[in-house]
Design an enzyme around this catalytic site. Structure first.
Site, PDB file in Angstrom:
ATOM      1  CE  LYS A 133      23.060  23.103  67.517  1.00  0.00           C
ATOM      2  NZ  LYS A 133      23.955  22.648  66.460  1.00  0.00           N
TER       3      LYS A 133
ATOM      4  NE  ARG B  92      25.623  23.030  70.677  1.00  0.00           N
ATOM      5  CZ  ARG B  92      26.673  22.221  70.575  1.00  0.00           C
ATOM      6  NH1 ARG B  92      27.415  22.243  69.501  1.00  0.00           N
ATOM      7  NH2 ARG B  92      26.968  21.392  71.553  1.00  0.00           N
TER       8      ARG B  92
ATOM      9  N   GLY C 291      29.171  25.395  60.371  1.00  0.00           N
ATOM     10  CA  GLY C 291      30.510  25.907  60.640  1.00  0.00           C
ATOM     11  C   GLY C 291      30.702  27.381  60.362  1.00  0.00           C
TER      12      GLY C 291
ATOM     13  CG  MET D  71      26.719  32.164  61.737  1.00  0.00           C
ATOM     14  SD  MET D  71      24.987  32.578  61.856  1.00  0.00           S
ATOM     15  CE  MET D  71      24.247  30.987  61.595  1.00  0.00           C
TER      16      MET D  71
ATOM     17  NE  ARG E  85      23.858  18.742  60.573  1.00  0.00           N
ATOM     18  CZ  ARG E  85      24.828  19.590  60.870  1.00  0.00           C
ATOM     19  NH1 ARG E  85      24.551  20.849  61.133  1.00  0.00           N
ATOM     20  NH2 ARG E  85      26.079  19.196  60.904  1.00  0.00           N
TER      21      ARG E  85
ATOM     22  CG  HIS F 205      37.630  34.518  36.741  1.00  0.00           C
ATOM     23  ND1 HIS F 205      38.037  33.937  35.559  1.00  0.00           N
ATOM     24  CD2 HIS F 205      36.600  35.336  36.431  1.00  0.00           C
ATOM     25  CE1 HIS F 205      37.298  34.404  34.575  1.00  0.00           C
ATOM     26  NE2 HIS F 205      36.425  35.261  35.079  1.00  0.00           N
TER      27      HIS F 205
ATOM     28  CB  SER G 111      13.039  25.032  18.893  1.00  0.00           C
ATOM     29  OG  SER G 111      13.989  24.680  19.858  1.00  0.00           O
TER      30      SER G 111
ATOM     31  CB  CYS H 197      16.883  23.813  21.804  1.00  0.00           C
ATOM     32  SG  CYS H 197      16.903  25.247  20.729  1.00  0.00           S
TER      33      CYS H 197
ATOM     34  CE1 TYR I 160      12.251  20.370  21.950  1.00  0.00           C
ATOM     35  CE2 TYR I 160      10.046  20.231  21.031  1.00  0.00           C
ATOM     36  CZ  TYR I 160      11.371  20.627  20.929  1.00  0.00           C
ATOM     37  OH  TYR I 160      11.803  21.283  19.816  1.00  0.00           O
TER      38      TYR I 160
END
Lengths: 880, 880
Positions: A22, A92, A101, A103, A336, A452, A768, A836, A856
């Site tokens: 900020k 601020r 939001g 702090m 921002r 969870h 792989s 993979c 790849y």
């Protein structure tokens, strides 16, 4: 010691680590001449110093703040605490990485019993002045003195009740004075001292409170979730207050320079006339859309539009701008980079590039691949008519449909039998992990977005709805009740984890599709990336979808998934339970044509591109009935039906299941260890592949099978299995007269394979890296056990920086991958290498694969676009 | 092309790889002037050529053989096939590495219908001549023509029956002539051709037969067991026959230059007058001890003694000598280093050094550490009065005592509960592995020395008796019957795997002791070795024994073994089943004094030497009742006693056991993962250590505890645990005022620990490589599953060269060990490193540890002497 307090006009955007996001923005905007209320920033260094000093603001720092204050007073011509012309300021937080939001903030600082009178006179608006003062006391009381917000609200409510008023706006200056007295009394009672009248004391108090808020509970949690280091500290911005609530020629608002949801190029936001910023946020009054400002204040709107254009051009990105109009003067309070949906992110990046504001490479960097997960999920067909049962919290996006099941063990068993399930639990615990793994989606009636179930499901990319409180779950009866509707175990349920909708019955799901902009972005990505992107797919539908999404081959076709289909399981069991080689051969002969058709479908879908097929990998007992259930059944039968035929049969199955039972199946008789002990199983699979290839080639389709031997740890294993593949290939060719081009390679998924890659490469055309298993063996973690028992705590306590099953552990596992590539290529420079594991679809892991020089990555079909972008970003990072 | 046939006098001892062991020895003896019958050797190269040519003896080779033959004829003055003065030869195999009795031999070659007449005339002994001839036909028929031996024997038996004779010696020349005719007839019937009369054809046939015998079944098995490569091939020795059966002035015998059982310096062996070598071996006549020759043939005996002395001096080792006396002339047929018991090996090596024949270093090299296992086992106290029940095959040495158990699952459970068991099975299968692991010893009533039980038990160094056929095992009744005696499950049984004795009840076992020579040898070893040797011991008795055997500290004290003792299990279960932190604390408080006493005993026994104590390692559910049994119990109770209190209790335990149950416990919640989630458990253990140390120090004893954190994979784990240790140490010191010197280190037992050893070393004072677990994770093998399911087949099929759990896999696992040492020392040059897996007591693994620069190896107490010797040999190898 360097300066720890700087005025806005002394800073710039590149001082972010010192000034916070900020502060740097305010400085930058000031620097380029935007109408920003003046102020100064107390740097993050000062915050760290504050903590080092045991939460003390040292005298030197206070002096520096006063010095900056006096310069601010010069700039504004106002003086803090001067009743004649009082300077009011906002205080601020401003962290280096935005934590919106989290702090604290204090507004209207500088007001006291004297200056409020001055303000009243100056503005000729006593109601405004006392309203400001009570707001200040309220915020200060909450933020600095720690008195809970509702206690102030209750006093206001008392007054409103007494006056029969409904809205704050109905209260007069006198009412606010009454409220102020009661506020001060509350503070006296709670803290034992008076509300501070000295504006300097107010200022120090507010600065300290903001520093302290860096370590409040929600800030700490936010940092953990967003992986923000704890030792950055926050800056504090002290800025002249401007007031949107000074009458009808004042107002305040927030706007995005483009639509943050769709990415459309249009101002998007809202404003309120005669209001302060908090009124917009609080939602007490309903703001108007920003477009309406064009009529209400046409000049201001035009000026604002122009400024937005400037901001976009300056920052070369969509901006989220806060503004205030004070008596016809427009002030920009903050700008921002605006948060946006994945959809918007893609469109904005591509549009900005098309507009010439950024180049294509910059556009590629602008989109976070991890965010794309949002739009790369199955969703419910919008055409479908839905019977919506209820709604819960949308905890993990995507839609799923399956049979309702109320415990994790059953979820796992049914899923193993090829039946899709939705796991429904009051809440989940680590013991349910295997059920979540097995389920298509999860529904709980307790717990929030960080419960969870929510955390685990998001980690696995599975749809999840939490806190669905209207669904009453009865575990004993195995049913879920919503109102009068009862859904029983085994009935069909659908969920949309993106909206929280719970739907009875099956709903048509549709695959995600790519927007034109997304296609464009991926085309640019393809020009930049070096890594190829393949897909993990086991059936023609997924293969086709992946190809549509740009997959350049199948990197992993797991043949065991084909064994799991409902019509195959009896055959597979027959094969496993066979008492003789002949019996096994006959069961295998029945499986062969089914496997062949599977392969044909995949070859057709991947026409012309390589298809890596992994031979049977899991231990055989995975295909058999559950041991514990069998024990219970046999015990029961032996009590109730001793000597019965059923008992004898079950005992027979139990004996076989026991004989195949393993202490650590993950490290047991699986992979090529099966192929070496039961070569007939692999021979059947290889024959199915070559017959499928031959028949597909007869359709005029080019086929490139790559046969992958799993779990090789010693070159001799691969040598034997390669011999077997060659023999079968020769046999089929001799019969059909049709040569099939093919290669043979291996998974590198145990540490020994990586350590001896130079040996193994002698027998391999490709490697792989199976990083799921490699992570398990390198750490010595069983994923099933670790995620339930200790891994989450490890991450919480920062024993491990990340979940290594989600983000590749480059330090340990990655070392083996790099070693495998290097040693493999020493032996065979043209060795093809890929990855993979699930890491193949994760941004930072893809970056590692790029750096390690792999050819790849392979990931699930819906992650292919993500991987293309991540691969491009990895290549771009090289250019730095 | 080089020469592939050489005469004895052209060769020497150093041509072993070409001439084979026997051929090189014959050449060497010839070279130094010993009375060896002349002959020539067809080299191993010729054998390999024979196989390369598709089992053909090429013309060039035949010519070379004839060339050598004609030179032999010159030397001897005799001619092959000449009836006037026939040369008779033996044709014997001779591999590079001795494979006694495995390959074929043909004697008396050169006899045919004509030469037998010549021999008869020359020797004036027709009976001798025809006896020779029939022997030749018989051997040739068996070895070259493949007609089974017993078919010839049956013909002889017919003749003996007809004549009423019992012994071969009772048959006359005419009888043998009759036999010969019938032999020739048998051959004609079986092969369709006549017995070859051409001695050259006989010779080629015999050479080919010997070549072929390189690949007969028993030779292949022998090579597998003794790890002899399959591609060496065998040489063939063609040597002039000498006859010990030419009358009373002839004879034959075998003697060792020292006693191969005790090592005493005395001629040891036996001889037969008027006999051929095979008669000694066949055991038809009882030979006389060699000492008796001194009276029978004093001059010959003196000459033989002198030759033996020469041979020992020449070969600088105890020799196993074959000799024949032909009509008063002594011939030496063969000499080789004599096989000997471990006892003898030690004594002979030390004696030879004392006699100045070899130096001390050579003495050290002369004893194979692996052989020492024979004498480093517990045995039954010779003073004890034994109730011997029966006898079986002595399949794996050592004695053991325990409760009889008839299935592997129960064996495992009882052992886990701290009860020693003897596993008794009709025979074992791979599914019984966990039972064998758990048992003190194994008894089977079927199977021989190479049965599954025998092989597995030997591999694990466990006592085992096989093929104990008199023991009738009834698995249903759970009892074993020997005659009228019944031994039931749970009763005490003892076995001596060295003698095969099965003893009812308990017998006193005594620890092995070291002979004076062994002590001497180890003293020499200590002067040479660089590696220190420690021991793995969990109690004062083992610790003291190990120290007596020269252990220089405890390398691994497993604290969980202390938890397993019968009186502790209830406390441990209470601790695990605790529903709250307080309950757990109280259970731990009860365990603390018990652990403390354990440690005190060990500290006292290792006074002044370091003791490495590993904190709790296995997953907690190992201490709880068996899940499958519980399920059966609960199911039964729920049918028979629904709602009963017992059912509720069991259900409660089942719930907890289930919640601790793991899919792959080996990779689950164990090691420091327990310590991090339940720090109170580790804190108790550490407190017990420091209190024990303090109290022991008060007795004036120097104590050096080294605290080892198991299963570390990330430095952060060790950092946290080290903090915990330091905190507890400080707390105890603050209380007692007694500082205790200690270090903190870790096991390196997952690949990630080795890969990031540079990081981990920052927090470690020492590394101990836990190569058991490291082998499991590096290969991705669960030992319990692999040994039962595929590992034996892997070794049989030579997928793996060795069982990596017995002999360290230097290529893969060893690479991680070397990396761990190197990276660890990069960070901390003074880092102490050791190995504490079972490999610490295995010769080739110890050699690897030496090369990798480790500081010490740690092994079970009885293996300490073995390790000292192996460490010395490793150091000596550096000198080469």
């Amino acid at each position: 010691m360097s300066k720890k307090v700087t005025l806005f006009h002394e800073g710039s955007a590149d001082m972010k680590s010192l000034l916070g996001g900020k502060g740097a923005n305010l400085a930058e905007m000031t620097r380029v001449g935007l109408p920003v209320p003046p102020g100064f920033t107390i740097t993050t260094q000062a915050c760290l110093e504050y903590y080092e000093q045991g939460r003390q603001l040292i005298a030197e720092r206070k002096a520096e703040i006063l010095e900056a204050l006096s310069r601010l007073e010069e700039q504004t011509g106002k003086t803090l605490g001067n009743p004649e012309n009082p300077l009011l300021v906002s205080v601020r937080s401003g962290a280096v990485i935005s934590m919106p939001g989290m702090m604290d903030t204090v507004l209207n600082l500088g007001l006291n019993d004297e200056t409020v009178e001055g303000l009243s006179k100056l503005t000729e608006n006593p109601r405004f002045a006392y309203d400001c003062y009570r707001r200040f006391i309220q915020m200060y009381g909450d933020v600095v003195l720690g008195i809970q917000h509702y206690r102030f609200e209750r006093i206001i409510d008392q007054r409103k009740e007494a006056k029969g008023a409904k809205l704050d706006t109905e209260l007069s200056a006198e009412d606010w004075q009454w409220v102020i007295e009661r506020f001060k009394q509350l503070i006296r009672e709670e803290t034992g001292t008076d509300f501070p009248q000295d504006p300097r004391e107010q200022l120090y108090g507010a600065v300290v409170a903001v520093f302290d808020s860096w370590n409040n509970q929600r800030a700490k949690i936010y940092r953990k979730i967003h992986k923000i280091p704890d030792d950055l500290g926050t800056a504090v911005n002290v800025q002249m207050m401007v007031f949107g609530n000074m009458g009808e020629d004042s107002g305040t608002g927030v706007a995005f320079t483009r639509n943050p949801s769709t990415g459309e190029k249009e101002l998007y936001g809202e404003y309120l006339i005669n209001a302060q910023g908090e009124d917009v946020v609080a939602g007490i009054r309903t703001p108007e859309p920003i477009a309406a400002l064009a009529e209400r204040m046409p000049e201001i709107f035009e000026q604002f539009q122009e400024i937005c254009g400037k901001l976009e051009a300056h920052y070369r990105d969509m901006q989220d701008v806060e503004f205030t109009v004070e008596r016809g003067n427009l002030y920009i309070l903050q700008t921002r980079s605006g948060k946006r949906t994945a959809h918007a992110a893609v469109k904005i990046a591509v549009d900005l590039a098309m507009e010439g504001l950024i180049d294509q490479k910059e556009a590629l960097k602008r989109v976070d691949p991890n965010q794309l997960d949002q739009i790369l999920h199955r969703r419910i067909d919008p055409e479908a008519k839905l019977e919506i049962l209820t709604k819960g919290l949308p905890a993990s996006p995507g839609a799923a449909s399956g049979l309702i099941v109320f415990d994790a063990d059953k979820a796992e068993r049914w899923a193993n039998e090829g039946r899709p399930v939705i796991l429904v639990r009051p809440e989940t615990t680590p013991e349910d992990i295997h059920g979540i793994v097995a389920a298509q989606g999860v529904l709980t009636n307790r717990g929030g977005m960080t419960s969870h179930a929510a955390v685990v499901a998001r980690g696995m990319g599975k749809p999840c709805i939490c806190g669905c409180e209207k669904a009453k779950i009865d575990l004993r009866k195995k049913e879920m009740k919503v109102g009068d509707t009862v859904v029983r175990e085994g009935e069909r349920l659908s969920i949309d984890g993106g909206t929280g909708q719970v739907i009875q019955g099956e709903v048509p799901l549709i695959d995600p599709e790519l927007s034109a902009e997304f296609q464009q972005l991926l085309t640019w990505a393809d020009e930049v990336r070096r890594l190829k992107v393949r897909t993990n797919a086991d059936n023609p539908h997924d293969t086709a979808k992946a190809r549509e999404f740009g997959a350049e081959g199948v990197g992993l076709c797991r043949t065991e998934h084909m064994f799991m289909e409902a019509d195959r399981v009896p055959l597979v069991r027959e094969m496993i339970l066979a008492e003789s080689f002949e019996e096994r051969q006959s069961a295998l002969a029945n499986l062969l044509p089914l496997q062949k058709e599977d392969f044909k479908g995949i070859f057709r879908a991947m026409e012309g591109l390589p298809v890596t097929i992994r031979l049977l990998d899991p231990p055989l007992h995975e295909f058999l009935p559950n041991l514990e259930e069998l024990i219970a059944e046999v015990t029961k039968l032996s009590v109730t039906q001793s000597g019965s035929r059923e008992l004898l049969q079950k005992e027979n199955v139990l004996r076989k299941v026991r004989s195949l039972h393993e202490f650590n199946p993950m490290l047991g008789h699986r992979g090529c260890r099966l192929g070496l002990i039961y070569p007939e199983i692999y021979a059947m699979q290889v024959e199915a592949i070559f017959r499928a290839a031959t028949e597909t080639m007869e359709e005029g389709i080019t086929v490139c099978p790559e046969i992958m031997i799993p779990l090789v740890g010693h070159v001799n294993e691969l040598r034997e299995m390669r011999k077997l593949v060659n023999e079968v290939a020769d046999r089929v060719e001799a019969e059909t007269g049709q040569p099939v081009p093919y290669t043979v390679g291996t998974m590198i998924e145990v540490p020994r394979a990586a350590l001896t890659a130079n040996e193994i490469a002698k027998e391999a055309d490709f490697f792989s890296f199976g990083t799921n298993d490699l992570t398990q063996t390198t750490f010595g973690y069983s994923r099933d056990d670790a995620e339930g028992k200790f891994l989450h705590q490890y991450i919480d306590q920062k024993i491990l920086p990340e979940n290594p099953f989600i983000s590749l552990d480059t330090e340990g596992v990655g070392q083996l991958v790099a070693m495998g590539v290097e040693k493999g290529r020493q032996t065979k420079p043209a060795l093809k290498t890929g990855i993979c594991g699930e890491h193949g679809g994760e941004k930072s892991s893809i970056r590692f694969c790029h750096q390690a020089g792999l050819d790849y990555v392979s990931c699930s079909p819906f992650r292919v676009p993500l991987a293309r972008l991540a691969a491009a970003q990895a290549a771009l990072q090289d250019e730095k």
